[in-house]
Scaffold this motif. Structure first.
Motif, PDB file in Angstrom:
ATOM      1  N   ALA A  87      34.131  69.514  42.306  1.00 43.16           N
ATOM      2  CA  ALA A  87      33.662  69.681  40.917  1.00 43.16           C
ATOM      3  C   ALA A  87      34.667  70.436  40.054  1.00 43.16           C
ATOM      4  CB  ALA A  87      32.305  70.372  40.895  1.00 43.16           C
ATOM      5  N   ASP A  88      35.419  71.363  40.657  1.00 42.39           N
ATOM      6  CA  ASP A  88      36.381  72.135  39.859  1.00 42.39           C
ATOM      7  C   ASP A  88      37.613  71.308  39.486  1.00 42.39           C
ATOM      8  OD1 ASP A  88      37.002  72.250  42.716  1.00 42.39           O
ATOM      9  OD2 ASP A  88      38.707  73.468  42.078  1.00 42.39           O
ATOM     10  N   LEU A  89      37.737  70.095  40.022  1.00 45.00           N
ATOM     11  CA  LEU A  89      38.874  69.239  39.635  1.00 45.00           C
ATOM     12  C   LEU A  89      38.577  68.509  38.323  1.00 45.00           C
ATOM     13  CD1 LEU A  89      39.781  67.760  43.135  1.00 45.00           C
ATOM     14  CD2 LEU A  89      40.693  69.797  42.002  1.00 45.00           C
ATOM     15  N   TRP A  90      37.359  68.652  37.826  1.00 48.95           N
ATOM     16  CA  TRP A  90      36.980  68.147  36.502  1.00 48.95           C
ATOM     17  C   TRP A  90      37.026  69.280  35.502  1.00 48.95           C
ATOM     18  CZ3 TRP A  90      32.023  64.889  37.930  1.00 48.95           C
ATOM     19  CH2 TRP A  90      32.410  63.589  38.256  1.00 48.95           C
ATOM     20  N   PRO A  91      37.520  69.095  34.278  1.00 49.47           N
ATOM     21  CA  PRO A  91      38.138  67.871  33.793  1.00 49.47           C
ATOM     22  C   PRO A  91      39.445  67.579  34.539  1.00 49.47           C
ATOM     23  CG  PRO A  91      37.688  69.428  31.996  1.00 49.47           C
ATOM     24  CD  PRO A  91      37.465  70.156  33.266  1.00 49.47           C
ATOM     25  N   GLY A  92      39.668  66.297  34.833  1.00 48.35           N
ATOM     26  CA  GLY A  92      40.893  65.917  35.530  1.00 48.35           C
ATOM     27  C   GLY A  92      40.886  64.455  35.931  1.00 48.35           C
ATOM     28  N   PRO A  93      42.019  63.992  36.524  1.00 55.51           N
ATOM     29  CA  PRO A  93      42.213  62.552  36.776  1.00 55.51           C
ATOM     30  C   PRO A  93      41.546  62.049  38.059  1.00 55.51           C
ATOM     31  CG  PRO A  93      44.194  63.742  37.360  1.00 55.51           C
ATOM     32  CD  PRO A  93      43.242  64.774  36.819  1.00 55.51           C
ATOM     33  N   LEU A  94      40.278  62.412  38.244  1.00 50.68           N
ATOM     34  CA  LEU A  94      39.517  61.964  39.408  1.00 50.68           C
ATOM     35  C   LEU A  94      38.257  61.245  38.927  1.00 50.68           C
ATOM     36  CD1 LEU A  94      38.785  61.940  42.440  1.00 50.68           C
ATOM     37  CD2 LEU A  94      37.678  64.173  42.074  1.00 50.68           C
ATOM     38  N   THR A  95      38.085  59.997  39.347  1.00 49.83           N
ATOM     39  CA  THR A  95      36.889  59.219  38.995  1.00 49.83           C
ATOM     40  C   THR A  95      36.045  59.053  40.247  1.00 49.83           C
ATOM     41  OG1 THR A  95      38.050  58.023  37.245  1.00 49.83           O
ATOM     42  CG2 THR A  95      36.078  56.979  38.135  1.00 49.83           C
ATOM     43  N   LEU A  96      34.759  59.358  40.128  1.00 43.85           N
ATOM     44  CA  LEU A  96      33.864  59.237  41.282  1.00 43.85           C
ATOM     45  C   LEU A  96      32.857  58.121  41.041  1.00 43.85           C
ATOM     46  CD1 LEU A  96      33.220  63.025  41.950  1.00 43.85           C
ATOM     47  CD2 LEU A  96      34.752  61.485  43.216  1.00 43.85           C
ATOM     48  N   ARG A 118      33.977  60.047  35.067  1.00 46.49           N
ATOM     49  CA  ARG A 118      34.865  61.206  35.141  1.00 46.49           C
ATOM     50  C   ARG A 118      34.803  62.028  33.862  1.00 46.49           C
ATOM     51  NH1 ARG A 118      40.493  61.844  33.757  1.00 46.49           N
ATOM     52  NH2 ARG A 118      41.195  60.312  32.239  1.00 46.49           N
ATOM     53  N   ILE A 119      35.354  63.234  33.945  1.00 49.31           N
ATOM     54  CA  ILE A 119      35.520  64.100  32.771  1.00 49.31           C
ATOM     55  C   ILE A 119      37.027  64.200  32.531  1.00 49.31           C
ATOM     56  CG2 ILE A 119      35.111  66.372  31.759  1.00 49.31           C
ATOM     57  CD1 ILE A 119      32.839  66.775  33.797  1.00 49.31           C
ATOM     58  N   PRO A 120      37.513  63.620  31.418  1.00 45.80           N
ATOM     59  CA  PRO A 120      38.966  63.664  31.165  1.00 45.80           C
ATOM     60  C   PRO A 120      39.384  65.047  30.679  1.00 45.80           C
ATOM     61  CG  PRO A 120      37.846  62.604  29.334  1.00 45.80           C
ATOM     62  CD  PRO A 120      36.777  62.945  30.334  1.00 45.80           C
ATOM     63  N   SER A 121      40.663  65.406  30.834  1.00 44.31           N
ATOM     64  CA  SER A 121      41.051  66.772  30.464  1.00 44.31           C
ATOM     65  C   SER A 121      41.839  66.858  29.156  1.00 44.31           C
ATOM     66  CB  SER A 121      41.859  67.420  31.593  1.00 44.31           C
ATOM     67  OG  SER A 121      43.155  66.869  31.646  1.00 44.31           O
ATOM     68  N   HIS A 122      42.108  65.729  28.505  1.00 45.75           N
ATOM     69  CA  HIS A 122      42.855  65.801  27.240  1.00 45.75           C
ATOM     70  C   HIS A 122      41.979  66.457  26.168  1.00 45.75           C
ATOM     71  CE1 HIS A 122      45.141  64.721  23.717  1.00 45.75           C
ATOM     72  NE2 HIS A 122      46.114  64.278  24.482  1.00 45.75           N
ATOM     73  N   PRO A 123      42.519  67.451  25.429  1.00 44.11           N
ATOM     74  CA  PRO A 123      41.674  68.160  24.449  1.00 44.11           C
ATOM     75  C   PRO A 123      41.045  67.243  23.398  1.00 44.11           C
ATOM     76  CG  PRO A 123      44.003  68.827  24.273  1.00 44.11           C
ATOM     77  CD  PRO A 123      43.873  68.013  25.519  1.00 44.11           C
ATOM     78  N   SER A 178      43.509  57.332  36.740  1.00 38.34           N
ATOM     79  CA  SER A 178      42.830  58.278  37.633  1.00 38.34           C
ATOM     80  C   SER A 178      42.706  57.703  39.041  1.00 38.34           C
ATOM     81  CB  SER A 178      41.432  58.581  37.085  1.00 38.34           C
ATOM     82  OG  SER A 178      40.676  57.392  36.987  1.00 38.34           O
ATOM     83  N   THR A 179      42.550  58.597  39.997  1.00 40.99           N
ATOM     84  CA  THR A 179      42.223  58.200  41.371  1.00 40.99           C
ATOM     85  C   THR A 179      40.727  57.906  41.410  1.00 40.99           C
ATOM     86  OG1 THR A 179      43.931  59.687  42.175  1.00 40.99           O
ATOM     87  CG2 THR A 179      42.254  58.992  43.768  1.00 40.99           C
ATOM     88  N   ILE A 180      40.336  56.778  42.038  1.00 38.15           N
ATOM     89  CA  ILE A 180      38.900  56.444  42.117  1.00 38.15           C
ATOM     90  C   ILE A 180      38.437  56.559  43.567  1.00 38.15           C
ATOM     91  CG2 ILE A 180      37.110  54.738  41.627  1.00 38.15           C
ATOM     92  CD1 ILE A 180      38.922  53.430  39.608  1.00 38.15           C
ATOM     93  N   VAL A 181      37.339  57.300  43.756  1.00 42.67           N
ATOM     94  CA  VAL A 181      36.756  57.477  45.095  1.00 42.67           C
ATOM     95  C   VAL A 181      35.263  57.178  45.016  1.00 42.67           C
ATOM     96  CG1 VAL A 181      36.275  59.118  46.946  1.00 42.67           C
ATOM     97  CG2 VAL A 181      38.435  59.275  45.692  1.00 42.67           C
ATOM     98  N   THR A 182      34.739  56.406  45.961  1.00 42.43           N
ATOM     99  CA  THR A 182      33.291  56.209  46.002  1.00 42.43           C
ATOM    100  C   THR A 182      32.652  57.251  46.912  1.00 42.43           C
ATOM    101  OG1 THR A 182      31.464  54.727  46.541  1.00 42.43           O
ATOM    102  CG2 THR A 182      33.488  54.398  47.802  1.00 42.43           C
ATOM    103  N   ASP A 186      28.948  56.960  53.830  1.00 38.35           N
ATOM    104  CA  ASP A 186      28.789  58.151  54.666  1.00 38.35           C
ATOM    105  C   ASP A 186      29.874  59.178  54.388  1.00 38.35           C
ATOM    106  OD1 ASP A 186      26.510  57.415  55.814  1.00 38.35           O
ATOM    107  OD2 ASP A 186      27.389  56.716  57.719  1.00 38.35           O
ATOM    108  N   GLU A 187      31.096  58.704  54.217  1.00 38.41           N
ATOM    109  CA  GLU A 187      32.218  59.584  53.884  1.00 38.41           C
ATOM    110  C   GLU A 187      32.883  59.045  52.614  1.00 38.41           C
ATOM    111  OE1 GLU A 187      32.726  62.221  55.465  1.00 38.41           O
ATOM    112  OE2 GLU A 187      31.955  61.929  57.498  1.00 38.41           O
ATOM    113  N   PRO A 188      33.518  59.924  51.829  1.00 39.32           N
ATOM    114  CA  PRO A 188      34.216  59.446  50.630  1.00 39.32           C
ATOM    115  C   PRO A 188      35.256  58.389  51.003  1.00 39.32           C
ATOM    116  CG  PRO A 188      34.132  61.852  50.651  1.00 39.32           C
ATOM    117  CD  PRO A 188      33.619  61.390  51.989  1.00 39.32           C
ATOM    118  N   ARG A 189      35.392  57.354  50.156  1.00 38.08           N
ATOM    119  CA  ARG A 189      36.393  56.304  50.409  1.00 38.08           C
ATOM    120  C   ARG A 189      37.166  56.041  49.132  1.00 38.08           C
ATOM    121  NH1 ARG A 189      36.583  50.733  50.273  1.00 38.08           N
ATOM    122  NH2 ARG A 189      34.366  50.532  49.816  1.00 38.08           N
ATOM    123  N   LEU A 190      38.493  56.006  49.248  1.00 44.44           N
ATOM    124  CA  LEU A 190      39.349  55.805  48.085  1.00 44.44           C
ATOM    125  C   LEU A 190      39.358  54.330  47.674  1.00 44.44           C
ATOM    126  CD1 LEU A 190      42.445  57.608  47.094  1.00 44.44           C
ATOM    127  CD2 LEU A 190      42.767  55.156  47.371  1.00 44.44           C
TER     128      LEU A 190
END
Ligand code: AMP
Ligand code: MG
Length: 337
Positions: A87-96, A118-123, A178-182, A186-190
């Motif tokens: 969660a602390d990687l948001w805002p950032g280039p991670l899409t879940l 995702r939550i983007p980090s650009h102001p 962004s990197t996309i992970v589902t 059972d476990e996260p998959r890229l």
């Protein structure tokens, strides 16, 4: 934020509220945004991008507290824990990829029960999202399968007279999607390599890289193998000019046309001689620099009517995985053109 930007943002909020499109800067690439709750507005994204309706969109929200605008909450315990670990990687280039809020029209998720968020980090993107009483669906602001825009100018170039209002935000800091992970398995998959390194994410979730990068299990139905990830199309991120990875390139001969080269190092005298156009985007194989400048370099050389564009390779670790992934897809056009 300067007054001018504030006024532009208010203008953008009005356009979006009325079902229009606005191009927005994010830290990854420029996005083509619409009210994610407005079916017709989202339809316009597909029309302008000429994107097949089977390709779902990423939905952007302003903050964790508004995740429910896009996602069905509460999440099952395990999914919630997986989310909390990053969660602390948001805002950032991670899409879940998470279960979708049924309020999203089907077109956004291409009929799937999951949504990419995702939550983007650009102001500028964050400010706009904070001012909108709805989430924003925003894929990259380019025609389908083309090179993603990393400058406002690229968006205007891409759509010409059809370009929507483009909010200025300078050069995109990451320059790659962004990197996309589902999190639905059972476990996260890229699902897509991107600006957030896979190794770092695997470490966060306490899983091996092999687990994060595993193939989709064929029996997983819609939540697995049938999940459509257009970023994974074989031909994608491709300029009109043929792109070659250095090792696969035919012998470059100035007598047989003008060739372009994208270098990740200081070019040798021989390289300077062979190539009509040299674009040095890093002097020492720096993957952050390469990612930041690669798409702009491809666009620049694509304008010069070259015979072909030859691109250096980089080590496939960290950000280098996403860079090589994009280059393989950009060079896939050779065999079909
Ligand atoms: P683009 O911004 O053009 O790269 O497109 C958005 C990306 O998000 C695409 O690669 C989509 O496949 C991905 N995406 C959107 N929704 C989903 C979903 N429900 N499951 C998996 N991937 C998704
Ligand atoms: Mg795209």
């Amino acid at each position: 934020m300067p007054l001018m930007d504030e006024q532009r943002i208010q203008q953008a909020v009005e356009i979006l509220s009325q079902g229009g499109l606005v191009a927005i800067p994010t830290e990854t690439v420029y996005g083509l945004a619409a009210n994610a709750w407005n079916e017709e507005a989202c339809h316009e994204i597909f029309a302008l991008k000429r994107r097949p309706p089977s390709n779902p969109l990423i939905v952007h929200v302003a903050q964790r507290g508004r995740l429910g605008d896009a996602v069905a909450l509460p999440l099952p315990d395990k999914m919630e824990q997986r989310l909390a670990a990053v969660a602390d990687l948001w805002p950032g280039p991670l899409t879940l990829v998470l279960p979708r809020n049924p309020r999203l029209p089907r077109i956004v998720t291409a009929g799937q029960e999951s949504v990419a968020v995702r939550i983007p980090s650009h102001p500028v993107a964050l400010k706009l999202l904070a001012c909108c009483p709805f989430p924003l669906a925003a894929p990259s602001a380019n025609r389908s399968t083309g090179v993603s825009p990393t400058q406002a100018e690229h968006v205007r170039d891409e759509f010409g007279g059809d370009a929507p209002l483009v909010l200025e935000g300078g050069d995109c800091r990451c320059g790659l999607e962004s990197t996309i992970v589902t999190l639905l398995e059972d476990e996260p998959r890229l699902l897509r390599f991107g600006a957030m390194p896979a190794e770092f994410l695997a470490h966060r979730w306490g899983i091996s890289l092999d687990v994060l990068l595993r193939e989709a299990a064929p029996s997983e139905g819609e939540r697995g193998s049938n999940t459509v990830v257009p970023g994974q199309l074989k031909i994608h991120y491709a300029p009109r000019t043929a792109v070659w990875l250095l090792d696969d390139a035919p012998p470059v001969d100035r007598r047989r046309g003008r060739w372009g080269r994208i270098c990740f190092h200081d070019p040798t005298d021989r390289e300077r001689e062979e190539y009509a156009e040299l674009c040095v985007i890093s002097r020492d194989d720096d993957s952050t620099e390469i990612a930041g400048r690669l798409f702009a370099a491809l666009r620049e050389l694509d304008h010069l009517h070259l015979e072909g564009i030859v691109v250096d390779k980089c080590a496939e670790i960290g950000l280098g995985r996403a860079i090589m992934d994009r280059l393989r897809r950009a060079s896939a056009n050779r065999s079909t053109s």
